[in-house]
Design a protein around this motif. Structure first.
Motif, PDB file in Angstrom:
ATOM      1  N   ASP A  62     -10.146   0.793  -7.276  1.00 42.38           N
ATOM      2  CA  ASP A  62      -9.429   2.053  -7.146  1.00 42.38           C
ATOM      3  C   ASP A  62      -8.544   2.298  -8.368  1.00 42.38           C
ATOM      4  N   ALA A  63      -8.623   3.500  -8.944  1.00 38.63           N
ATOM      5  CA  ALA A  63      -7.860   3.843 -10.148  1.00 38.63           C
ATOM      6  C   ALA A  63      -6.344   3.795  -9.905  1.00 38.63           C
ATOM      7  N   HIS A  64      -5.898   4.228  -8.729  1.00 38.98           N
ATOM      8  CA  HIS A  64      -4.455   4.185  -8.434  1.00 38.98           C
ATOM      9  C   HIS A  64      -3.956   2.740  -8.409  1.00 38.98           C
ATOM     10  N   ARG A  65      -4.746   1.857  -7.850  1.00 36.28           N
ATOM     11  CA  ARG A  65      -4.337   0.448  -7.780  1.00 36.28           C
ATOM     12  C   ARG A  65      -4.297  -0.181  -9.163  1.00 36.28           C
ATOM     13  N   ARG A  66      -5.259   0.177 -10.003  1.00 39.40           N
ATOM     14  CA  ARG A  66      -5.226  -0.340 -11.385  1.00 39.40           C
ATOM     15  C   ARG A  66      -3.990   0.177 -12.113  1.00 39.40           C
ATOM     16  N   GLN A  67      -3.626   1.440 -11.879  1.00 38.21           N
ATOM     17  CA  GLN A  67      -2.428   2.009 -12.499  1.00 38.21           C
ATOM     18  C   GLN A  67      -1.172   1.273 -12.012  1.00 38.21           C
ATOM     19  N   ILE A  68      -1.123   0.980 -10.724  1.00 39.10           N
ATOM     20  CA  ILE A  68       0.015   0.229 -10.171  1.00 39.10           C
ATOM     21  C   ILE A  68       0.116  -1.134 -10.843  1.00 39.10           C
ATOM     22  N   VAL A  77       8.790  -3.481  -9.729  1.00 35.28           N
ATOM     23  CA  VAL A  77       9.009  -2.048  -9.527  1.00 35.28           C
ATOM     24  C   VAL A  77       9.111  -1.810  -8.023  1.00 35.28           C
ATOM     25  N   SER A  78       9.977  -0.875  -7.627  1.00 35.63           N
ATOM     26  CA  SER A  78      10.095  -0.553  -6.205  1.00 35.63           C
ATOM     27  C   SER A  78       8.974   0.418  -5.807  1.00 35.63           C
ATOM     28  N   ILE A  79       8.650   0.438  -4.535  1.00 33.25           N
ATOM     29  CA  ILE A  79       7.598   1.328  -4.034  1.00 33.25           C
ATOM     30  C   ILE A  79       7.960   2.784  -4.300  1.00 33.25           C
ATOM     31  N   SER A  80       9.232   3.138  -4.145  1.00 33.35           N
ATOM     32  CA  SER A  80       9.621   4.531  -4.390  1.00 33.35           C
ATOM     33  C   SER A  80       9.454   4.897  -5.865  1.00 33.35           C
ATOM     34  N   GLU A  81       9.661   3.944  -6.769  1.00 36.09           N
ATOM     35  CA  GLU A  81       9.442   4.208  -8.204  1.00 36.09           C
ATOM     36  C   GLU A  81       7.963   4.377  -8.517  1.00 36.09           C
ATOM     37  N   LEU A  82       7.091   3.754  -7.743  1.00 42.37           N
ATOM     38  CA  LEU A  82       5.647   3.907  -7.944  1.00 42.37           C
ATOM     39  C   LEU A  82       5.154   5.251  -7.414  1.00 42.37           C
ATOM     40  N   ALA A  83       5.770   5.750  -6.362  1.00 48.60           N
ATOM     41  CA  ALA A  83       5.281   6.959  -5.692  1.00 48.60           C
ATOM     42  C   ALA A  83       5.395   8.193  -6.579  1.00 48.60           C
ATOM     43  N   ALA A  84       6.505   8.358  -7.284  1.00 46.99           N
ATOM     44  CA  ALA A  84       6.740   9.583  -8.058  1.00 46.99           C
ATOM     45  C   ALA A  84       5.670   9.834  -9.128  1.00 46.99           C
ATOM     46  N   PRO A  85       5.395   8.885 -10.037  1.00 45.87           N
ATOM     47  CA  PRO A  85       4.390   9.180 -11.072  1.00 45.87           C
ATOM     48  C   PRO A  85       2.969   9.299 -10.523  1.00 45.87           C
ATOM     49  N   LEU A  86       2.694   8.667  -9.379  1.00 49.84           N
ATOM     50  CA  LEU A  86       1.361   8.769  -8.778  1.00 49.84           C
ATOM     51  C   LEU A  86       1.183  10.077  -8.013  1.00 49.84           C
ATOM     52  N   MET A  88       2.207  10.625  -4.965  1.00 48.31           N
ATOM     53  CA  MET A  88       1.799  10.242  -3.613  1.00 48.31           C
ATOM     54  C   MET A  88       3.023  10.105  -2.726  1.00 48.31           C
ATOM     55  N   SER A  89       2.755  10.141  -1.443  1.00 49.25           N
ATOM     56  CA  SER A  89       3.822   9.877  -0.478  1.00 49.25           C
ATOM     57  C   SER A  89       4.079   8.370  -0.434  1.00 49.25           C
ATOM     58  N   LEU A  90       5.247   7.991   0.089  1.00 48.85           N
ATOM     59  CA  LEU A  90       5.550   6.564   0.218  1.00 48.85           C
ATOM     60  C   LEU A  90       4.524   5.832   1.082  1.00 48.85           C
ATOM     61  N   PRO A  91       4.098   6.410   2.236  1.00 42.30           N
ATOM     62  CA  PRO A  91       3.055   5.716   3.009  1.00 42.30           C
ATOM     63  C   PRO A  91       1.739   5.556   2.239  1.00 42.30           C
ATOM     64  N   GLY A  92       1.399   6.540   1.406  1.00 45.81           N
ATOM     65  CA  GLY A  92       0.164   6.431   0.604  1.00 45.81           C
ATOM     66  C   GLY A  92       0.247   5.310  -0.413  1.00 45.81           C
ATOM     67  N   VAL A  93       1.384   5.215  -1.104  1.00 46.25           N
ATOM     68  CA  VAL A  93       1.574   4.136  -2.073  1.00 46.25           C
ATOM     69  C   VAL A  93       1.616   2.790  -1.357  1.00 46.25           C
ATOM     70  N   LEU A  94       2.290   2.765  -0.215  1.00 47.23           N
ATOM     71  CA  LEU A  94       2.389   1.521   0.551  1.00 47.23           C
ATOM     72  C   LEU A  94       1.002   1.025   0.975  1.00 47.23           C
ATOM     73  N   LYS A  95       0.103   1.944   1.293  1.00 49.70           N
ATOM     74  CA  LYS A  95      -1.264   1.567   1.661  1.00 49.70           C
ATOM     75  C   LYS A  95      -1.953   0.869   0.481  1.00 49.70           C
TER      76      LYS A  95
END
Length: 157
Positions: A62-68, A77-86, A88-95
């Motif tokens: 998955d491209a999002h996972r490679r970016q993470i 990095v915190s999950i909330s910091e990952l969500a903004a540039p992606l 995505m919602s926090l639940p989406g990033v958490l998945k």
């Protein structure tokens, strides 16, 4: 129900005396494919667990996972910091983070109300080693094929 019709007579092809795909020596006599018992054998695939490789490559698909993983390469990095540039919602990033965590590519730790992610390189090292072994294997095969073609053409180019 109609029965299938079988031919009354099947012609069998004669079996060759030698297998045309088996290696032979210079005089044309077949050579043995057995490895002498004095030569130790090593099953390199035994050091790579297929289940671990499957999880690693599945997570990397998955491209999002490679970016993470790229962002985590710079440090935790915190999950909330990952969500903004992606975007995505926090639940989406958490998945996605949970999928990376299941593949042991990411370790998470909760501090207060914030969940921090950290890169774990061990599965990546295993996948890189597996890929490198495949690369070396195919390079040897292609080198042998090139020598064979050169021999057929009367020498190296």
């Amino acid at each position: 129900m109609p029965r299938s019709v079988r031919p009354a007579h099947r012609t069998r092809l004669p079996r060759p005396q030698t297998n045309p795909w088996s290696p032979s020596s210079a005089d044309g006599s077949p050579t043995s494919l057995r490895i002498p018992s004095s030569v130790p054998t090593l099953n390199r695939m035994a050091q790579y667990s297929p289940a671990v490789l499957d999880r690693t490559f599945s997570a990397l698909a998955d491209a999002h996972r490679r970016q993470i993983l790229d962002w985590l390469g710079d440090g935790p990095v915190s999950i909330s910091e990952l969500a903004a540039p992606l975007g995505m919602s926090l639940p989406g990033v958490l998945k996605h983070v949970r999928a990376l965590e299941a593949a042991s590519l990411v370790e998470t730790q909760k501090r207060g109300r914030t969940r921090w992610c950290r890169l774990s390189t061990r599965p990546l090292d295993g996948a890189a080693g597996w890929i490198e072994e495949r690369r070396a294997l195919w390079n040897r095969r292609l080198d042998r094929f090139e020598r064979h073609v050169d021999d057929l053409n009367g020498g190296p180019r």
